[in-house]
Motif scaffolding. Structure first.
Motif, short mmCIF file in Angstrom:
data_model
loop_
_atom_site.label_atom_id
_atom_site.label_comp_id
_atom_site.label_asym_id
_atom_site.label_seq_id
_atom_site.Cartn_x
_atom_site.Cartn_y
_atom_site.Cartn_z
N PRO A 61 0.83 -1.22 0.00
CA PRO A 61 0.00 0.00 0.00
C PRO A 61 0.86 1.27 0.00
O PRO A 61 2.09 1.21 0.05
N ARG A 62 0.19 2.41 -0.02
CA ARG A 62 0.86 3.70 0.11
C ARG A 62 -0.01 4.61 0.98
O ARG A 62 -1.21 4.38 1.14
N ILE A 63 0.60 5.62 1.55
CA ILE A 63 -0.10 6.55 2.44
C ILE A 63 -1.10 7.39 1.64
O ILE A 63 -0.81 7.84 0.52
N VAL A 64 -2.27 7.63 2.23
CA VAL A 64 -3.23 8.59 1.69
C VAL A 64 -3.36 9.72 2.71
O VAL A 64 -3.32 9.48 3.92
N VAL A 65 -3.47 10.95 2.23
CA VAL A 65 -3.50 12.12 3.12
C VAL A 65 -4.68 13.01 2.77
O VAL A 65 -5.34 12.83 1.74
N GLN A 66 -4.93 13.99 3.63
CA GLN A 66 -5.91 15.04 3.35
C GLN A 66 -5.13 16.34 3.23
O GLN A 66 -4.30 16.65 4.09
N VAL A 67 -5.34 17.08 2.16
CA VAL A 67 -4.56 18.30 1.92
C VAL A 67 -5.47 19.50 1.67
O VAL A 67 -6.62 19.36 1.27
N ASN A 68 -4.92 20.69 1.93
CA ASN A 68 -5.59 21.94 1.57
C ASN A 68 -4.51 22.87 1.04
O ASN A 68 -3.85 23.59 1.79
N ILE A 69 -4.30 22.80 -0.26
CA ILE A 69 -3.17 23.48 -0.90
C ILE A 69 -3.45 24.97 -1.07
O ILE A 69 -4.55 25.38 -1.44
N THR A 70 -2.41 25.77 -0.80
CA THR A 70 -2.50 27.21 -0.99
C THR A 70 -2.27 27.55 -2.47
O THR A 70 -1.25 27.17 -3.05
N LEU A 71 -3.21 28.24 -3.07
CA LEU A 71 -3.10 28.64 -4.47
C LEU A 71 -2.17 29.84 -4.60
O LEU A 71 -1.83 30.50 -3.60
N ALA A 72 -1.76 30.15 -5.81
CA ALA A 72 -0.88 31.30 -6.05
C ALA A 72 -1.52 32.59 -5.58
O ALA A 72 -0.83 33.53 -5.17
N SER A 73 -2.83 32.66 -5.58
CA SER A 73 -3.56 33.86 -5.13
C SER A 73 -3.51 34.02 -3.62
O SER A 73 -3.86 35.07 -3.09
N GLY A 74 -3.12 32.95 -2.92
CA GLY A 74 -3.11 32.97 -1.46
C GLY A 74 -4.32 32.31 -0.84
O GLY A 74 -4.33 32.02 0.36
N SER A 75 -5.34 32.08 -1.64
CA SER A 75 -6.55 31.43 -1.14
C SER A 75 -6.36 29.92 -1.09
O SER A 75 -5.40 29.38 -1.64
N ALA A 76 -7.26 29.24 -0.40
CA ALA A 76 -7.15 27.79 -0.24
C ALA A 76 -7.89 27.05 -1.35
O ALA A 76 -8.96 27.47 -1.78
N ALA A 77 -7.31 25.94 -1.80
CA ALA A 77 -7.97 25.12 -2.80
C ALA A 77 -9.14 24.36 -2.19
O ALA A 77 -10.08 23.98 -2.90
N GLY A 78 -9.09 24.14 -0.89
CA GLY A 78 -10.13 23.38 -0.20
C GLY A 78 -9.61 22.01 0.21
O GLY A 78 -8.72 21.44 -0.43
N SER A 79 -10.15 21.48 1.29
CA SER A 79 -9.71 20.18 1.80
C SER A 79 -10.09 19.07 0.83
O SER A 79 -11.23 18.99 0.37
N ALA A 80 -9.12 18.21 0.50
CA ALA A 80 -9.35 17.13 -0.47
C ALA A 80 -8.39 15.99 -0.20
O ALA A 80 -7.34 16.17 0.43
N ALA A 81 -8.73 14.80 -0.68
CA ALA A 81 -7.82 13.67 -0.58
C ALA A 81 -6.57 13.96 -1.40
O ALA A 81 -6.62 14.66 -2.42
N GLY A 82 -5.44 13.42 -0.94
CA GLY A 82 -4.20 13.69 -1.65
C GLY A 82 -3.14 12.63 -1.40
O GLY A 82 -3.41 11.60 -0.79
N TYR A 83 -1.93 12.91 -1.88
CA TYR A 83 -0.82 11.98 -1.71
C TYR A 83 0.48 12.78 -1.56
O TYR A 83 0.56 13.96 -1.90
N ILE A 84 1.49 12.11 -1.03
CA ILE A 84 2.78 12.75 -0.76
C ILE A 84 3.73 12.55 -1.94
O ILE A 84 3.95 11.42 -2.39
N ILE A 85 4.31 13.64 -2.43
CA ILE A 85 5.30 13.58 -3.50
C ILE A 85 6.70 13.44 -2.92
O ILE A 85 7.50 12.63 -3.37
N ARG A 86 7.01 14.22 -1.88
CA ARG A 86 8.27 14.05 -1.16
C ARG A 86 8.21 14.80 0.16
O ARG A 86 7.42 15.72 0.33
N GLN A 87 9.07 14.39 1.09
CA GLN A 87 9.17 15.06 2.38
C GLN A 87 10.13 16.23 2.27
O GLN A 87 11.20 16.11 1.66
N LYS A 88 9.77 17.38 2.85
CA LYS A 88 10.58 18.58 2.74
C LYS A 88 11.11 19.05 4.09
O LYS A 88 11.95 19.95 4.15
N GLY A 89 10.62 18.48 5.18
CA GLY A 89 11.05 18.87 6.52
C GLY A 89 10.43 17.94 7.53
O GLY A 89 9.71 17.00 7.17
N ALA A 90 10.69 18.19 8.81
CA ALA A 90 10.18 17.31 9.86
C ALA A 90 8.66 17.19 9.82
O ALA A 90 8.10 16.12 10.08
#
Length: 249
Positions: A61-90
């Motif tokens: 299997p692989r991990i499934v996550v819930q994400v709310n991505i910040t758009l270029a405008s600064g507004s939120a895309a909204g909470s949605a199912a997602g996946y991890i591309i890579r780890q960037k910090g702790a």
């Protein structure tokens, strides 16, 4: 607490999976690895990120996550199912929203999921391929048969529906209701015992460590470098496993 999260991939040219999982229990011999209650011979400790590929199966299997991505405008895309591309910090990951998109907005970031007949060069992508990430230099009102997922950097939070710029990863232990973790690596996770959504050092030190896996929350695992005796104040010798929310496709 451990190495950065592995990302499950599939090399289409070689027709082989990459970082699909870890050595299973049936392949381990004492004292290399413990026998963990609830794990079959084909199952393993440890978790991997990544998007949906041929590499993802019920065995791996692989991990499934819930994400709310910040758009270029600064507004939120909204909470949605997602996946991890890579780890960037702790506590920080580059993640994707699984919504299949047929339009590209200038300055937003994306990952190509289907190349199709889209003119990707018109938005700044010189060599389009599945898995290519890019920041759009121009809008595409209709991508034709090509498809993208929105991507962005998100920080772990203690919420089923994360707010703008945040994400959550669910886990369970001892048949508990769904909880959310504060830190995750290849083999270990921390909860929010020290304080919900707090990364203050005084709080993090009280977060509880678990062994991350996809299959069992039963029994304990001996912590490397310890006697394996019962836990006492200030010394954790035995670590409980926790099941990280996952998908098999």
């Amino acid at each position: 607490m451990g190495r950065p999260l592995k990302i499950q991939q599939y090399d289409a040219a070689a027709a082989v999976p990459l970082d699909q999982g870890y050595p299973n229990q049936g392949s381990l011999t004492a004292p290399v690895g413990p026998t963990v209650a609830g794990l079959s011979a084909t199952q393993f400790l440890g978790v991997v990120g990544g998007g949906s590929t041929t590499a993802t199966t019920a065995t791996f299997p692989r991990i499934v996550v819930q994400v709310n991505i910040t758009l270029a405008s600064g507004s939120a895309a909204g909470s949605a199912a997602g996946y991890i591309i890579r780890q960037k910090g702790a506590h920080k990951y580059l993640a994707a929203d699984t919504t299949s998109r047929t339009a590209v907005v200038a300055s937003n970031a994306y990952i190509i999921t289907t190349v199709g007949d889209t003119d990707w060069t018109s938005t700044g992508v010189a060599n389009a391929a599945v898995g290519t990430t890019f920041t759009a230099t121009a809008a595409i009102a209709n991508t034709g048969t090509g498809r993208v997922n929105l991507i962005g950097t998100c920080i772990l939070s203690d919420a089923a529906a994360p707010t703008n710029g945040n994400m959550s990863i669910a886990w369970m232990q001892n048949d508990s209701s769904e909880l959310y973790l504060s830190k995750l690596t290849n083999k270990f996770m921390l909860d929010w015992t020290g304080g919900s959504d707090s990364y203050a050092a005084a709080d993090v030190i009280n977060d509880v460590r678990y062994v991350a896996n996809f299959f069992t929350d039963e029994g304990t695992v001996i912590k490397s470098g310890t006697t394996g005796a019962a836990n006492v104040a200030g010394q954790q010798n035995l670590i409980a496993p926790a099941i990280i929310q996952n998908v098999t496709s």
